[in-house]
Design a protein around this motif. Structure first.
Motif, mmCIF file in Angstrom:
data_model
loop_
_atom_site.group_PDB
_atom_site.id
_atom_site.type_symbol
_atom_site.label_atom_id
_atom_site.label_comp_id
_atom_site.label_asym_id
_atom_site.label_seq_id
_atom_site.Cartn_x
_atom_site.Cartn_y
_atom_site.Cartn_z
ATOM 1 N N CYS A 45 53.409 47.128 42.782
ATOM 2 C CA CYS A 45 53.924 45.840 43.249
ATOM 3 C C CYS A 45 52.776 44.917 43.650
ATOM 4 O O CYS A 45 52.711 43.748 43.245
ATOM 5 N N ALA A 46 51.832 45.449 44.447
ATOM 6 C CA ALA A 46 50.709 44.633 44.907
ATOM 7 C C ALA A 46 49.828 44.194 43.743
ATOM 8 O O ALA A 46 49.369 43.045 43.686
ATOM 9 N N THR A 47 49.607 45.093 42.796
ATOM 10 C CA THR A 47 48.778 44.754 41.644
ATOM 11 C C THR A 47 49.443 43.692 40.779
ATOM 12 O O THR A 47 48.783 42.752 40.311
ATOM 13 N N MET A 73 32.399 38.662 44.843
ATOM 14 C CA MET A 73 33.733 39.150 45.165
ATOM 15 C C MET A 73 34.089 40.265 44.190
ATOM 16 O O MET A 73 33.723 40.212 43.022
ATOM 17 N N GLN A 74 34.799 41.271 44.688
ATOM 18 C CA GLN A 74 35.242 42.349 43.819
ATOM 19 C C GLN A 74 36.698 42.680 44.114
ATOM 20 O O GLN A 74 37.131 42.643 45.263
ATOM 21 N N ARG A 75 37.419 42.956 43.060
ATOM 22 C CA ARG A 75 38.825 43.299 43.234
ATOM 23 C C ARG A 75 38.930 44.772 43.609
ATOM 24 O O ARG A 75 38.361 45.638 42.934
ATOM 25 N N ILE A 76 39.662 45.053 44.690
ATOM 26 C CA ILE A 76 39.822 46.423 45.174
ATOM 27 C C ILE A 76 41.303 46.671 45.441
ATOM 28 O O ILE A 76 41.938 45.911 46.182
ATOM 29 N N ALA A 77 41.830 47.718 44.828
ATOM 30 C CA ALA A 77 43.202 48.155 45.081
ATOM 31 C C ALA A 77 43.164 49.365 46.003
ATOM 32 O O ALA A 77 42.311 50.247 45.861
ATOM 33 N N SER A 78 44.074 49.417 46.957
ATOM 34 C CA SER A 78 44.050 50.462 47.979
ATOM 35 C C SER A 78 44.647 51.780 47.521
ATOM 36 O O SER A 78 44.333 52.836 48.073
ATOM 37 N N GLY A 79 45.552 51.733 46.528
ATOM 38 C CA GLY A 79 46.410 52.885 46.287
ATOM 39 C C GLY A 79 47.482 52.955 47.372
ATOM 40 O O GLY A 79 47.568 52.101 48.250
#
Length: 217
Positions: free
Chosen positions: A116-118, A142-148
Motif C-alpha cells: 500500500c505504501a509503495t 535523497m534515497q528511496r527507502i521502504a520499511s517493510g
C-alpha cells in the motif's frame, strides 16, 4: 501530512529517549531505522507538531548512534517550520523529505501495508512532483527507502493523526536523507520540502522545513 487512509509526511525529526542500538555507520539498516523513526515520531508530544526551538524536535537520540530530525504534519496554514537544535558531531543523521505510511491504524488501508505504501509513493514522488533537501544551500542526496512490514507504536491519543494509542502493523515508503558520517563541529542549515503535483491527493505545497543545527556536543 495528510491523515486519511495514507499519511504523507514532509519531515525531519529528532528522537527522545534511547531506543534500540544502531550498528556502525557503515552497516546501518536503513529500513529498520525508518521503522524506528515512525515510532519516535508518534511519541508524546510528537516531534512532528509545531515549530519549536529545542524540545522534542531536538532530542535526536531515540536510536543510539543515530540522530533523527522531524519535519511537520501537513498544515496549509503553516507551511514554514523553523527549528534550532544542538546535535552531536560525527553522528549519522536521518530524516524523510516525503514519507507515506499505511497501517491497520486506519481501517480503510489495504493490505499488505508495505505494498500500500509503495503504491502511494509511486504515485506521489515522481515528476511532476518536486522535492529538495539542502545543507548550507548544497543539494543532498535523497534515497528511496521502504520499511517493510513492522509494528508501529503510537504512544498516546495525543498524536497528529488522531489515532488511538496502541501498536499496529504498518508499512512505509518515501524519500529519505541519510548523512552517514554526520557533521563536524560548527553551525549548519538544513532545508527540505517539495511540491505535490498530479498525486492522488491533488496539487499542493508541502511545508518548508528549516533546521539550524549547532554541532557542539
Amino acid at each position: 501530512m495528510l491523515a486519511m487512509s495514507v499519511v504523507l509526511a514532509l519531515v525531519v525529526a529528532a528522537p527522545i529517549a534511547a531506543g534500540k542500538n544502531a550498528p556502525s555507520s557503515g552497516d546501518l539498516d536503513k529500513a529498520e531505522l525508518t521503522q524506528e523513526w515512525w515510532t519516535w515520531a508518534m511519541t508524546d508530544p510528537s516531534p512532528l507538531d509545531g515549530s519549536y526551538n529545542g524540545g522534542e524536535q531536538c532530542n535526536g537520540e531515540f536510536v543510539d548512534g543515530v540522530f533523527f530530525l522531524a519535519g511537520a504534519a501537513f498544515d496549509p496554514n503553516n507551511l514554514e517550520v523553523n527549528r534550532t537544535c544542538t546535535v552531536p558531531p560525527n553522528t549519522p543523521i536521518l530524516f524523510p523529505v516525503v514519507n507515506v505510511i499505511c497501517s491497520e491504524a486506519w481501517s480503510e488501508d489495504p493490505t499488505p501495508y508495505d505494498q500500500c505504501a509503495t503504491d502511494i509513493t509511486d504515485q506521489t514522488v515522481d515528476p511532476p512532483s518536486t522535492w529538495y533537501a539542502t545543507l548550507d544551500g548544497k543539494d543532498l542526496k535523497m534515497q528511496r527507502i521502504a520499511s517493510g512490514i513492522f509494528d508501529w507504536t503510537i504512544e498516546s491519543n495525543n498524536n497528529p493523526f488522531l489515532r488511538p494509542a496502541g501498536t499496529y502493523q504498518a508499512g512505509s515508503d518515501g524519500q529519505w536523507v541519510l548523512l552517514e558520517d554526520g557533521l563536524k563541529k560548527g553551525t549548519y542549515t538544513v532545508q527540505f520540502g517539495g511540491t505535490f503535483k498530479d498525486t492522488p491527493f491533488g496539487d499542493f505545497e508541502g511545508a518548508k522545513v528549516t533546521y539550524t543545527l549547532n554541532v557542539t556536543k
